[in-house]
Design an enzyme around this catalytic site. Structure first.
Site, short mmCIF file in Angstrom:
data_model
loop_
_atom_site.label_atom_id
_atom_site.label_comp_id
_atom_site.label_asym_id
_atom_site.label_seq_id
_atom_site.Cartn_x
_atom_site.Cartn_y
_atom_site.Cartn_z
N GLU A 1 -117.52 -15.31 -78.34
CA GLU A 1 -116.65 -15.86 -79.39
C GLU A 1 -116.68 -17.39 -79.43
OE1 GLU A 1 -112.72 -14.18 -79.40
OE2 GLU A 1 -113.47 -12.13 -79.44
N CYS B 1 -106.90 -8.46 -76.20
CA CYS B 1 -106.25 -8.87 -74.95
C CYS B 1 -107.16 -9.78 -74.12
CB CYS B 1 -105.80 -7.66 -74.15
SG CYS B 1 -107.09 -6.47 -73.79
N HIS B 2 -108.47 -9.76 -74.39
CA HIS B 2 -109.39 -10.64 -73.66
C HIS B 2 -109.15 -12.11 -73.99
CE1 HIS B 2 -111.39 -9.93 -77.52
NE2 HIS B 2 -112.02 -11.08 -77.33
N ASN C 1 -103.11 -2.31 -72.53
CA ASN C 1 -103.58 -2.23 -73.91
C ASN C 1 -104.67 -1.16 -74.02
OD1 ASN C 1 -104.61 -2.65 -76.47
ND2 ASN C 1 -105.58 -4.59 -75.96
N TYR D 1 -100.76 -16.39 -70.99
CA TYR D 1 -99.74 -15.35 -70.82
C TYR D 1 -98.35 -15.94 -71.11
CZ TYR D 1 -103.26 -12.35 -68.70
OH TYR D 1 -104.36 -11.57 -68.48
#
Length: 164
Positions: free
Chosen positions: A152, A125-126, A117, A94
């Site tokens: 991912e 945003c994850h 979002n 952040y």
């Protein structure tokens, strides 16, 4: 921004997603508890979104190529544009996002924009985590954030990051 003209649903491995948009763009992509009634007249942009989500969850797509129209303030739009720059398989804190968008003092505002979002996954945003590596907050649930980061390759199955 025009009101959504279609709503459709995608059944992902981590729950249903509600997709809304108009003839030109996707406006909302959020996790939801259950789908509504099926809509048969989903325009091409909605069909493309469903296809790209399927590819993402199959592991054959790492970024989305869709016209997007999220509703938000100028600051939220700036944050969301920056989030789109975070590559698949990478994270940013952040604080890093705040520094890139507006300066360190905007860290709470960045967290707020991230939480609002309307296009989860499409605007990733994850991929935003705490400065200490913790998986702080996710509107779709922290367990989904962890799943997405495992998917991912950011996390390994045996690796446990602090959830709080």
């Amino acid at each position: 921004m025009n009101a959504p003209s279609f709503t459709t649903y995608y059944h992902s491995p981590i729950g249903y997603m509600c997709i809304q948009g108009n003839m030109d763009a996707i406006q909302v992509a959020r996790f939801c508890e259950r789908p509504g009634p099926p809509q048969t007249d989903v325009p091409p942009v909605g069909q493309a979104c469903l296809q790209q989500l399927a590819e993402y969850f199959k592991g054959t797509r790492q970024s989305f190529d869709l016209p997007l129209q999220p509703a938000g303030t100028t600051f939220q739009q700036q944050v969301w544009e920056h989030l789109k720059l975070i590559p698949f398989g990478k994270t940013r804190s952040y604080l890093e996002v705040a520094r890139a968008v507006s300066g360190e003092k905007a860290i709470r505002a960045v967290g707020g924009a991230n939480g609002k979002n309307p296009l989860c996954l499409l605007v990733p945003c994850h991929r935003v985590i705490g400065s200490d590596g913790s998986l702080t907050g996710y509107a779709g649930g922290v367990w989904r954030k962890e799943w997405l980061l495992l998917h991912e390759g950011v996390l390994q199955p045996e690796q446990q990051l602090s959830l709080f």
